[in-house]
Design an enzyme around this catalytic site. Structure first.
Site, PDB file in Angstrom:
ATOM      1  N   SER A   6       0.839  -1.201   0.000  1.00 18.97           N
ATOM      2  CA  SER A   6       0.000   0.000   0.000  1.00 18.97           C
ATOM      3  C   SER A   6       0.870   1.247   0.000  1.00 18.97           C
ATOM      4  CB  SER A   6      -0.901   0.002   1.235  1.00 18.97           C
ATOM      5  OG  SER A   6      -1.412   1.313   1.436  1.00 18.97           O
ATOM      6  N   HIS A  31      -1.106  -1.160  -4.320  1.00 14.05           N
ATOM      7  CA  HIS A  31      -2.406  -0.788  -3.742  1.00 14.05           C
ATOM      8  C   HIS A  31      -2.457   0.726  -3.523  1.00 14.05           C
ATOM      9  CE1 HIS A  31      -5.996  -1.702  -1.222  1.00 14.05           C
ATOM     10  NE2 HIS A  31      -5.549  -0.768  -0.400  1.00 14.05           N
ATOM     11  N   ASP A  33      -4.704   3.901  -2.062  1.00 14.82           N
ATOM     12  CA  ASP A  33      -5.805   4.250  -1.165  1.00 14.82           C
ATOM     13  C   ASP A  33      -6.276   5.664  -1.471  1.00 14.82           C
ATOM     14  OD1 ASP A  33      -6.049   1.952   0.722  1.00 14.82           O
ATOM     15  OD2 ASP A  33      -3.914   2.357   0.941  1.00 14.82           O
ATOM     16  N   MET A  35      -8.906   8.633  -0.569  1.00 16.38           N
ATOM     17  CA  MET A  35      -9.789   9.069   0.530  1.00 16.38           C
ATOM     18  C   MET A  35     -10.270  10.489   0.279  1.00 16.38           C
ATOM     19  SD  MET A  35      -7.373   7.833   3.626  1.00 16.38           S
ATOM     20  CE  MET A  35      -6.588   6.224   3.610  1.00 16.38           C
ATOM     21  N   HIS A  64      -8.323   1.262  -4.055  1.00 17.69           N
ATOM     22  CA  HIS A  64      -9.272   1.132  -2.940  1.00 17.69           C
ATOM     23  C   HIS A  64      -9.893   2.506  -2.694  1.00 17.69           C
ATOM     24  CE1 HIS A  64      -9.581   0.374   1.727  1.00 17.69           C
ATOM     25  NE2 HIS A  64     -10.761   0.552   1.169  1.00 17.69           N
ATOM     26  N   MET A  66     -12.051   4.988  -0.824  1.00 15.58           N
ATOM     27  CA  MET A  66     -12.738   5.297   0.438  1.00 15.58           C
ATOM     28  C   MET A  66     -13.390   6.665   0.263  1.00 15.58           C
ATOM     29  SD  MET A  66      -9.721   3.876   2.854  1.00 15.58           S
ATOM     30  CE  MET A  66      -8.630   3.758   1.450  1.00 15.58           C
ATOM     31  N   MET A 135     -11.673  -5.231   5.321  1.00 22.07           N
ATOM     32  CA  MET A 135     -10.841  -4.336   6.132  1.00 22.07           C
ATOM     33  C   MET A 135     -10.571  -4.992   7.487  1.00 22.07           C
ATOM     34  SD  MET A 135     -10.188  -1.870   4.185  1.00 22.07           S
ATOM     35  CE  MET A 135      -9.152  -1.052   5.407  1.00 22.07           C
ATOM     36  N   GLY A 140      -8.875   4.490   6.682  1.00 21.76           N
ATOM     37  CA  GLY A 140      -8.528   5.907   6.833  1.00 21.76           C
ATOM     38  C   GLY A 140      -7.054   6.177   7.064  1.00 21.76           C
ATOM     39  N   GLY A 143      -0.878   1.889   9.418  1.00 20.37           N
ATOM     40  CA  GLY A 143      -0.229   1.703  10.709  1.00 20.37           C
ATOM     41  C   GLY A 143      -1.162   1.618  11.908  1.00 20.37           C
ATOM     42  N   ASP A 173      -6.882  -6.136   4.143  1.00 17.38           N
ATOM     43  CA  ASP A 173      -6.192  -4.838   4.188  1.00 17.38           C
ATOM     44  C   ASP A 173      -6.218  -4.274   5.611  1.00 17.38           C
ATOM     45  OD1 ASP A 173      -5.186  -2.320   3.632  1.00 17.38           O
ATOM     46  OD2 ASP A 173      -6.857  -1.688   2.350  1.00 17.38           O
TER      47      ASP A 173
HETATM   48  C1  DX5 Z   1      -6.321   1.988   5.362  1.00 11.47           C
HETATM   49  C2  DX5 Z   1      -5.841   1.556   4.009  1.00 11.47           C
HETATM   50  C3  DX5 Z   1      -4.765   0.546   4.022  1.00 11.47           C
HETATM   51  C4  DX5 Z   1      -3.519   0.969   4.747  1.00 11.47           C
HETATM   52  C5  DX5 Z   1      -2.824  -0.266   5.222  1.00 11.47           C
HETATM   53  O1  DX5 Z   1      -7.466   2.741   5.208  1.00 11.47           O
HETATM   54  O2  DX5 Z   1      -6.927   0.995   3.291  1.00 11.47           O
HETATM   55  O3  DX5 Z   1      -4.474   0.100   2.706  1.00 11.47           O
HETATM   56  O4  DX5 Z   1      -2.640   1.722   3.948  1.00 11.47           O
HETATM   57  O5  DX5 Z   1      -1.724   0.090   6.003  1.00 11.47           O
HETATM   58  P1  DX5 Z   1      -1.123  -0.900   7.097  1.00 11.47           P
HETATM   59  O6  DX5 Z   1      -0.697  -2.139   6.379  1.00 11.47           O
HETATM   60  O7  DX5 Z   1       0.043  -0.125   7.658  1.00 11.47           O
HETATM   61  O8  DX5 Z   1      -2.198  -1.164   8.105  1.00 11.47           O
HETATM   62 ZN    ZN Z   2      -6.471   0.057   1.347  1.00  5.76          ZN
END
Ligand code: DX5
Ligand code: ZN
Length: 214
Positions: A6, A31, A33, A35, A64, A66, A135, A140, A143, A173
């Site tokens: 990601s 990947h 993300d 948002m 992905h 969001m 999820m 959002g 880490g 994820d």
């Molecule tokens: C969170 C994202 C994830 C995130 C995963 O909303 O959809 O893809 O970047 O990060 P880690 O692997 O650090 O939890």
């Molecule tokens: Zn994601």
């Protein structure tokens, strides 16, 4: 197992070098993300950035969303060349139409479930989905703390997919690392997303290699 680092956990001041690391690695997808500050309490990147990411990445882009009203942006994602577009179940009033439109635009169509949404919600839409993204953190941020209930969701979804003779991919994820990734694969996951575990590792390319051995 398909591995999708990601980009959210990468160093955004040096995105080109970060993407080159993934290009040089055994990772399968990249990947992304997206948002909007409405569906989730964070804003990540928009089309001007993603267009450059798409030009630099040799790995297929696994996107992905969001965001609310994801159906508004299907053709724009198609035009930048993403491989798959996953929309949240919780963000779609006409999920069937949205999945059909994504596939008609030539992309893989994915449905994402928040931690609070049971996999059984997908019983009547599963056959339209190329990917179900579960999820294992609240969406959002990267880490965050892993939610262990996700293992059980993967097992239940695996059963639903197998009983219906489908080949929908199960993607997980949030909070993935070597230990949890192994358990997820055992539970029936096909695709693992990992942000911090890869980009915050001393040697991301080596970490990808280790994850690919799971
Ligand atoms: C969170 C994202 C994830 C995130 C995963 O909303 O959809 O893809 O970047 O990060 P880690 O692997 O650090 O939890
Ligand atoms: Zn994601």
């Amino acid at each position: 197992m398909i591995l999708a680092p990601s980009l959210l956990s990468a160093d955004f001041l040096h995105l080109e070098q970060e993407i080159e690391k993934i290009n040089a690695s055994e990772a399968d997808w990249l990947h992304l993300d997206v948002m909007d500050g409405v569906f989730v309490p964070n804003i990540s990147m928009g089309f001007p950035v993603m267009r450059h990411v798409a030009k630099t990445s040799v790995k297929p882009l696994d996107t992905h969303l969001m965001i609310v009203d994801p159906q508004k942006f299907i053709t724009q994602f198609r035009d930048i060349g993403v491989q798959s577009l996953s929309v949240h179940y919780e963000a779609c009033n006409n999920l069937h139409r949205t999945l059909v439109q994504i596939k008609e635009a030539g992309m893989k169509a994915g449905v994402v479930l928040n931690p609070h949404s049971p996999v059984e919600l997908l019983a009547d839409i599963l056959e339209e989905a190329d990917i179900v993204l579960l999820m294992s953190v609240d969406p959002g941020f990267s880490g965050q703390k892993f939610i262990p209930h996700a293992y059980d969701k993967v097992r239940r979804l695996r059963k639903m997919i197998d009983q219906n003779g489908l080949n929908t991919l199960i993607e997980v994820d949030g909070g993935m690392n070597l230990e949890r990734g192994k358990l997820m694969v055992e539970a029936g996951a096909d695709v693992l997303v990992a942000g911090n575990a890869i980009f915050k590792a001393d040697d991301p390319i080596e970490m990808i290699k280790q994850l690919k051995l799971l």
